[in-house]
Scaffold this active site. Structure first.
Site, short mmCIF file in Angstrom:
data_model
loop_
_atom_site.label_atom_id
_atom_site.label_comp_id
_atom_site.label_asym_id
_atom_site.label_seq_id
_atom_site.Cartn_x
_atom_site.Cartn_y
_atom_site.Cartn_z
N CYS A 1 0.86 -1.18 0.00
CA CYS A 1 0.00 0.00 0.00
C CYS A 1 0.90 1.23 0.00
O CYS A 1 2.13 1.11 -0.11
CB CYS A 1 -1.00 -0.01 1.15
N ASN B 1 2.27 1.66 4.27
CA ASN B 1 2.56 0.45 5.06
C ASN B 1 2.24 0.62 6.54
O ASN B 1 2.90 0.09 7.41
CB ASN B 1 4.01 0.00 4.86
N CYS C 1 -1.51 0.99 7.25
CA CYS C 1 -2.93 0.64 7.35
C CYS C 1 -3.26 -0.64 6.58
O CYS C 1 -3.30 -1.72 7.15
CB CYS C 1 -3.82 1.78 6.84
N ARG C 2 -3.49 -0.50 5.28
CA ARG C 2 -4.03 -1.62 4.50
C ARG C 2 -3.07 -2.78 4.32
O ARG C 2 -3.44 -3.94 4.54
CB ARG C 2 -4.51 -1.13 3.13
N SER C 3 -1.83 -2.52 3.88
CA SER C 3 -0.93 -3.65 3.62
C SER C 3 -0.54 -4.41 4.89
O SER C 3 -0.51 -5.64 4.87
CB SER C 3 0.29 -3.25 2.80
N ASP D 1 -9.56 2.84 1.26
CA ASP D 1 -8.45 3.37 2.04
C ASP D 1 -8.96 4.09 3.27
O ASP D 1 -9.52 5.19 3.18
CB ASP D 1 -7.61 4.32 1.18
#
Length: 155
Positions: free
Chosen positions: A8, A11, A13-15, A123
């Protein structure tokens, strides 16, 4: 060993959510010894920072320890190292192709591309909706897992 890298922007939140949820997922299937799973950013904005607190709270509520995570940036050499490079959105794919110079082995994919949703993972940095992001990732990793297993059985 099947090597999976989630990507993401920062690095935090999402990933990392995808990384730790996928580690937990494969562990529950007694497949953790067959996988190496990590996450990285396309930008340097958050280097060294821990997982964003709302994401950490979600993982903590699932008894998933992410306390050692620190944001890191993808390197050009990661392309050859990882088997699957899974992005959260189209911007990640664009940035990765610039970092890697190409994608001649077609390793770069989008997580929700493995699902019927075929869109970006929402996101939470912008939406502030961490639960919808979590739901996207859970659906994505389930479909990704089944794709990887099928893909590796046919090799």
């Amino acid at each position: 060993m099947i090597k999976v890298l989630f990507i993401c922007h920062g690095n935090i939140c999402r990933s990392p959510m995808a990384e730790y949820l996928f580690k937990d997922y494969v562990s529950k299937k007694n497949m953790d010894s067959s996988f190496e799973i990590a996450s990285k950013a396309t930008s340097a904005e958050e280097l060294g920072n821990p997982i964003y607190p709302p994401v950490k709270r979600i993982l903590d509520s699932l008894n998933i320890d992410s306390s050692k995570h620190r944001a890191s940036r993808v390197k050009e050499s990661d392309y050859d190292y990882y088997d699957y490079i899974v992005c959260m959105d189209d911007n990640n794919i664009y940035n990765l192709k610039r970092i890697f110079k190409n994608d001649n082995k077609h390793k770069i994919t989008k997580l929700l591309g493995y699902t019927d949703l075929k869109r970006d993972v929402l996101d939470p940095w912008y939406t502030r909706n961490f639960i919808d992001c979590y739901n996207d990732i859970v659906k994505g990793i389930d479909c990704l897992y089944h794709y990887i297993i099928k893909d590796n059985l046919t090799k």
